[in-house]
Scaffold this active site. Structure first.
Site, PDB file in Angstrom:
ATOM      1  N   TYR A 243     -12.648  -1.754  -3.792  1.00  7.80           N
ATOM      2  CA  TYR A 243     -13.142  -1.931  -2.417  1.00  7.80           C
ATOM      3  C   TYR A 243     -14.664  -1.797  -2.338  1.00  7.80           C
ATOM      4  CZ  TYR A 243      -8.436  -1.993  -0.424  1.00  7.80           C
ATOM      5  OH  TYR A 243      -7.144  -2.344  -0.074  1.00  7.80           O
TER       6      TYR A 243
ATOM      7  N   LYS B 259       0.818  -1.219   0.000  1.00 12.02           N
ATOM      8  CA  LYS B 259       0.000   0.000   0.000  1.00 12.02           C
ATOM      9  C   LYS B 259       0.860   1.283   0.000  1.00 12.02           C
ATOM     10  CE  LYS B 259      -3.917  -2.250   2.300  1.00 12.02           C
ATOM     11  NZ  LYS B 259      -4.995  -2.077   3.307  1.00 12.02           N
TER      12      LYS B 259
ATOM     13  N   ARG C 215       2.647  -6.433   8.956  1.00 12.76           N
ATOM     14  CA  ARG C 215       1.972  -5.233   9.460  1.00 12.76           C
ATOM     15  C   ARG C 215       2.581  -4.770  10.787  1.00 12.76           C
ATOM     16  NH1 ARG C 215      -4.166  -6.970   7.597  1.00 12.76           N
ATOM     17  NH2 ARG C 215      -4.245  -5.728   5.686  1.00 12.76           N
TER      18      ARG C 215
ATOM     19  N   PHE D   1     -15.393   3.569   7.001  1.00 12.49           N
ATOM     20  CA  PHE D   1     -14.058   4.011   6.578  1.00 12.49           C
ATOM     21  C   PHE D   1     -13.862   3.959   5.063  1.00 12.49           C
ATOM     22  CE2 PHE D   1     -13.830  -0.485   7.890  1.00 12.49           C
ATOM     23  CZ  PHE D   1     -13.357  -1.082   6.723  1.00 12.49           C
TER      24      PHE D   1
ATOM     25  N   THR E  53      -5.407  -6.664  10.897  1.00 10.02           N
ATOM     26  CA  THR E  53      -5.680  -5.401  10.193  1.00 10.02           C
ATOM     27  C   THR E  53      -5.084  -4.205  10.942  1.00 10.02           C
ATOM     28  OG1 THR E  53      -7.783  -6.377   9.488  1.00 10.02           O
ATOM     29  CG2 THR E  53      -7.537  -3.999   9.223  1.00 10.02           C
TER      30      THR E  53
ATOM     31  N   ASN F 195      -1.999   0.331   6.494  1.00  2.80           N
ATOM     32  CA  ASN F 195      -1.472  -0.877   7.127  1.00  2.80           C
ATOM     33  C   ASN F 195      -0.603  -1.737   6.212  1.00  2.80           C
ATOM     34  OD1 ASN F 195      -3.567  -1.804   5.602  1.00  2.80           O
ATOM     35  ND2 ASN F 195      -4.642  -2.865   7.247  1.00  2.80           N
TER      36      ASN F 195
ATOM     37  N   GLU G 208      -9.671 -10.304  -7.376  1.00  2.00           N
ATOM     38  CA  GLU G 208      -8.776  -9.162  -7.164  1.00  2.00           C
ATOM     39  C   GLU G 208      -7.571  -9.238  -8.099  1.00  2.00           C
ATOM     40  OE1 GLU G 208     -10.097  -8.735  -2.480  1.00  2.00           O
ATOM     41  OE2 GLU G 208      -8.074  -9.412  -2.956  1.00  2.00           O
TER      42      GLU G 208
ATOM     43  N   HIS H 275      -2.193  -5.389   1.562  1.00  2.80           N
ATOM     44  CA  HIS H 275      -3.494  -6.055   1.417  1.00  2.80           C
ATOM     45  C   HIS H 275      -3.253  -7.547   1.245  1.00  2.80           C
ATOM     46  CE1 HIS H 275      -7.529  -6.940  -0.150  1.00  2.80           C
ATOM     47  NE2 HIS H 275      -6.913  -7.691  -1.057  1.00  2.80           N
TER      48      HIS H 275
ATOM     49  N   ARG I 158      -2.409 -14.361   5.027  1.00  6.05           N
ATOM     50  CA  ARG I 158      -3.048 -13.583   6.103  1.00  6.05           C
ATOM     51  C   ARG I 158      -2.254 -13.731   7.412  1.00  6.05           C
ATOM     52  NH1 ARG I 158      -7.458 -10.165   4.755  1.00  6.05           N
ATOM     53  NH2 ARG I 158      -7.961 -10.347   6.960  1.00  6.05           N
TER      54      ARG I 158
HETATM   55  P1  IDP Z   1      -8.006  -6.592   5.959  1.00  8.71           P
HETATM   56  O1  IDP Z   1      -7.206  -5.718   5.016  1.00  8.71           O
HETATM   57  O2  IDP Z   1      -7.189  -7.042   7.134  1.00  8.71           O
HETATM   58  O3  IDP Z   1      -8.692  -7.739   5.253  1.00  8.71           O
HETATM   59  P2  IDP Z   1     -10.609  -5.290   6.048  1.00  8.71           P
HETATM   60  O4  IDP Z   1     -11.544  -5.358   7.218  1.00  8.71           O
HETATM   61  O5  IDP Z   1     -10.943  -6.095   4.821  1.00  8.71           O
HETATM   62  O6  IDP Z   1      -9.155  -5.675   6.595  1.00  8.71           O
HETATM   63  O7  IDP Z   1     -10.480  -3.764   5.657  1.00  8.71           O
HETATM   64  C1  IDP Z   1      -9.892  -3.388   4.419  1.00  8.71           C
HETATM   65  C2  IDP Z   1      -8.939  -2.245   4.652  1.00  8.71           C
HETATM   66  O8  IDP Z   1      -9.677  -1.123   5.123  1.00  8.71           O
HETATM   67  C3  IDP Z   1      -7.893  -2.483   5.747  1.00  8.71           C
HETATM   68  O9  IDP Z   1      -6.763  -3.210   5.307  1.00  8.71           O
HETATM   69  C4  IDP Z   1      -7.534  -1.053   6.144  1.00  8.71           C
HETATM   70  O10 IDP Z   1      -6.650  -0.463   5.199  1.00  8.71           O
HETATM   71  C5  IDP Z   1      -8.882  -0.365   6.046  1.00  8.71           C
HETATM   72  N1  IDP Z   1      -9.578  -0.328   7.340  1.00  8.71           N
HETATM   73  C6  IDP Z   1     -10.133  -1.374   8.001  1.00  8.71           C
HETATM   74  N2  IDP Z   1     -10.699  -0.982   9.164  1.00  8.71           N
HETATM   75  C7  IDP Z   1     -10.499   0.358   9.241  1.00  8.71           C
HETATM   76  C8  IDP Z   1     -10.853   1.357  10.208  1.00  8.71           C
HETATM   77  O11 IDP Z   1     -11.488   1.080  11.242  1.00  8.71           O
HETATM   78  N3  IDP Z   1     -10.462   2.639   9.922  1.00  8.71           N
HETATM   79  C9  IDP Z   1      -9.786   2.969   8.779  1.00  8.71           C
HETATM   80  N4  IDP Z   1      -9.446   2.065   7.840  1.00  8.71           N
HETATM   81  C10 IDP Z   1      -9.782   0.768   8.067  1.00  8.71           C
HETATM   82 MG    MG Z   2     -10.098  -7.657   3.718  1.00  8.52          MG
END
Ligand code: IDP
Ligand code: MG
Length: 166
Positions: A78, A38, A131, A86, A120, A141, A155, A144, A114
């Site tokens: 997304y 990212k 991460r 968010f 996350t 973070n 994807e 992805h 993962r």
């Molecule tokens: P993941 O990337 O671990 O699968 P997801 O829940 O699918 O997590 O969320 C997608 C992306 O959205 C995350 O990687 C992060 O960049 C962002 N994200 C997730 N939760 C939050 C939040 O509470 N605030 C801001 N960004 C978030």
């Molecule tokens: Mg995800």
């Protein structure tokens, strides 16, 4: 409310047809995942270290490119998160700088990747995960990782055609 998943497979195939028209949902690989490094991580100069971490943990690179998402691209990628609070922050952030997109191969690729990237929220990611070591915040973070074989295939096909796989 109980959710009827009896038609889940067909719904998913409809989604594949819309999102990734060149993909045959009947031939999706189960040993592949999709990742993006990212904008926070490319901007901080972590790209090489993250790719090294991925390869040294047994993943083979099948396709890779350095590119940047437009806001519309990020919103499409997304779309599954469009109802989440968010979504705006996430799509603006993901289109704010370069990313590295890649298709990776390994047995049990989705789950193992993962595990390698960690939770996350980097504050909750296990020590030694990507991460934990490279992410700045829950939004920024570092990487992805797909959450299922079907999403990995969709994807991956967002960025790569079949002829780009090596
Ligand atoms: P993941 O990337 O671990 O699968 P997801 O829940 O699918 O997590 O969320 C997608 C992306 O959205 C995350 O990687 C992060 O960049 C962002 N994200 C997730 N939760 C939050 C939040 O509470 N605030 C801001 N960004 C978030
Ligand atoms: Mg995800």
């Amino acid at each position: 409310m109980a959710c009827d998943r009896s038609n889940a497979g067909n719904e998913n195939k409809d989604l594949v047809t819309t999102f990734a028209p060149n993909l045959n949902p009947n031939t999706m690989a189960t040993n592949r995942t999709f990742t993006m490094i990212k904008p926070d991580a490319t901007g901080a100069g972590h790209t090489g270290k993250i790719i090294d971490r991925v390869i040294s943990n047994g993943f083979t690179i099948k396709a890779m490119k350095w590119t940047q998402l437009s806001l519309a691209d990020a919103q499409a990628f997304y779309a599954v998160h469009s109802e989440r609070p968010f979504y705006g922050e996430l799509t603006e952030y993901m289109s704010s700088g370069p990313i590295v997109a890649a298709i990776l191969e390994k047995d049990n690729a989705v789950a193992d990747f993962r595990e390698l990237i960690g939770a996350t929220n980097p504050a909750e990611a296990k020590p030694g995960t990507i991460r934990a070591d490279f992410a700045e915040s829950i939004a920024a973070n570092a990487v992805h990782g797909s959450d299922s074989d079907d999403n990995a295939a969709m994807e991956g096909s967002f960025y790569f055609s079949q002829r780009e796989l090596a």
